[in-house]
Design a protein around this motif. Structure first.
Motif, short mmCIF file in Angstrom:
data_model
loop_
_atom_site.label_atom_id
_atom_site.label_comp_id
_atom_site.label_asym_id
_atom_site.label_seq_id
_atom_site.Cartn_x
_atom_site.Cartn_y
_atom_site.Cartn_z
N ARG A 185 0.86 -1.18 0.00
CA ARG A 185 0.00 0.00 0.00
C ARG A 185 0.89 1.23 0.00
O ARG A 185 2.10 1.14 0.19
N ASP A 186 0.30 2.39 -0.21
CA ASP A 186 1.07 3.62 -0.33
C ASP A 186 1.95 3.84 0.90
O ASP A 186 1.50 3.73 2.04
N GLU B 229 5.25 2.21 -6.31
CA GLU B 229 4.07 2.70 -5.59
C GLU B 229 3.13 3.42 -6.53
O GLU B 229 3.47 3.70 -7.68
N SER B 230 1.94 3.71 -6.04
CA SER B 230 1.01 4.53 -6.81
C SER B 230 1.43 5.99 -6.68
O SER B 230 2.17 6.35 -5.77
N LYS C 122 0.07 9.65 -6.15
CA LYS C 122 -1.05 10.49 -5.76
C LYS C 122 -0.52 11.77 -5.13
O LYS C 122 0.56 11.78 -4.54
N VAL D 112 0.23 11.36 -1.41
CA VAL D 112 1.41 10.53 -1.12
C VAL D 112 2.68 11.32 -1.37
O VAL D 112 3.58 11.37 -0.54
#
Length: 357
Positions: A258-259, A282-283, A285, A288
């Protein structure tokens, strides 16, 4: 065509797999030359195509098998106890009768037999990735690999990490990179003296006991780590607190379930204070990227950050984040470069370079 083979080989060295396949259709002579380059690097394929490749290796002349240097095998979804076609099996056993196949697989019409015989023939293999099905979590490693004469530089595998794996790795004195994600392991395993003397890169998942990681790092020149983190089931210290040897770690590639949070990056900076390169999967965003900014000041040596695993559909969003990422340089005075390779974006300390493909 009067061009010598040496000249053709010098050209083909820079050719893509697609181009090599086209060359193979141009005639028997060019096909013979191009085939050698096609077999140098075997990428990860579907289980069915992997079985076809292993069968080809077993049935082909030894010369073809010796061309393979890099091999990626993924048999997830296909246990190696799965039977192979009876006719293929008979041909393989007949054509490899001169090989000293393993006692555990001889006479067994299974994928394990096919795999063991094929690996035995790949005498010049240097890079091996082998991901097996979860059902093969307790497969006997030695029975698969005991007849192999190759000397690996890289091994990525889900094979069990037990005494049989240690026995095999003892024969691999040139192994520089090892990444393990075993379905089975022994807690009380003891590594022999002089084990993996040139190991510089070690990778592990959250499933690997930290004691095994500590043993693999102790006394070896490990500088780079690759870690798959799952902080839902384990605390960060249970995965990253490697003890003595932490000061040698200068490069880390981290994949997150997860982030990542600012607190997590602060913990990473504490466990590895001499990190110079940090790669994160990671994603991407706004919250983040903004949250991570305050944690970068905890890294005293960090020079390069790479963010990987980003969806191509988020390319426009990546550009909107550039101003926030540029603020990272203010928080981490040693940071000189941030890369988003999927978008061909590189951000230097004073200017942005690259473009979106």
């Amino acid at each position: 065509m009067d061009v010598p083979n040496e000249v053709v080989e010098a050209i083909l060295v820079y050719s893509s797999t697609k181009d090599l396949l086209q060359v193979c259709l141009a005639g028997s002579r060019l096909s013979a030359v191009a085939s050698r380059f096609l077999y140098r690097n075997i990428p990860q394929m579907s289980p069915k195509r992997t079985i076809n490749f292993l069968t080809t290796v077993c049935l082909s002349e030894r010369k073809l098998a010796t061309e393979v240097r890099v091999l990626s095998i993924s048999l997830q979804g296909l246990p190696i106890s799965t039977p192979i076609f009876e006719m293929d099996y008979r041909l393989i056993i007949r054509s490899t009768a001169h090989l000293r196949t393993t006692g555990s697989t001889t006479g067994e019409n299974t994928t394990a037999t096919l795999l063991a015989i094929a690996l035995e023939k790949l005498v010049r293999l240097t890079h091996l990735t082998m991901y097996l099905d979860e059902a093969d979590g307790k497969v006997n490693v030695w029975r698969l690999l005991e007849k192999c004469n190759f000397q690996l530089k890289l091994l990525l595998t889900t094979l069990p990490f037990d005494t049989e794996m240690v026995r095999f790795l003892e024969t691999q004195n040139g192994l520089a990179e090892l990444q393990i994600d075993p379905g089975h392991f022994l807690w009380d395993i003891v590594l022999p003296e002089g084990f993996l003397p040139v190991l510089t890169t070690l990778g592990w998942s959250y499933k690997v006991p930290l004691e095994i990681v500590k043993q693999l790092i102790k006394g070896r020149p490990v500088q780079n780590i690759v870690v798959f983190l799952n902080l839902i089931t384990k605390a960060v210290g249970e995965i990253l607190d490697i003890g003595p040897g932490f000061e040698r770690i200068t490069s880390a590639w981290l994949a997150f379930e997860r982030d990542p949070t600012s607190q997590l990056l602060q913990a990473i900076a504490q466990y590895f204070p001499n990190l110079r390169q940090l790669r994160m999967c990671e994603s991407l965003k706004h919250e983040v990227v903004s949250d991570l900014r305050s944690s970068l000041k905890c890294f005293r040596c960090l020079e390069r950050v790479t963010i990987e695993g980003l969806a191509p559909s988020m390319a426009c969003l990546a550009w909107t984040l550039l101003p926030i990422i540029k603020e990272w340089f203010e928080e981490c005075k040693t940071l000189v470069y941030v890369a988003l390779p999927e978008y061909n974006i590189g951000i230097e300390k004073k200017k942005a370079v690259g473009s979106i493909k």
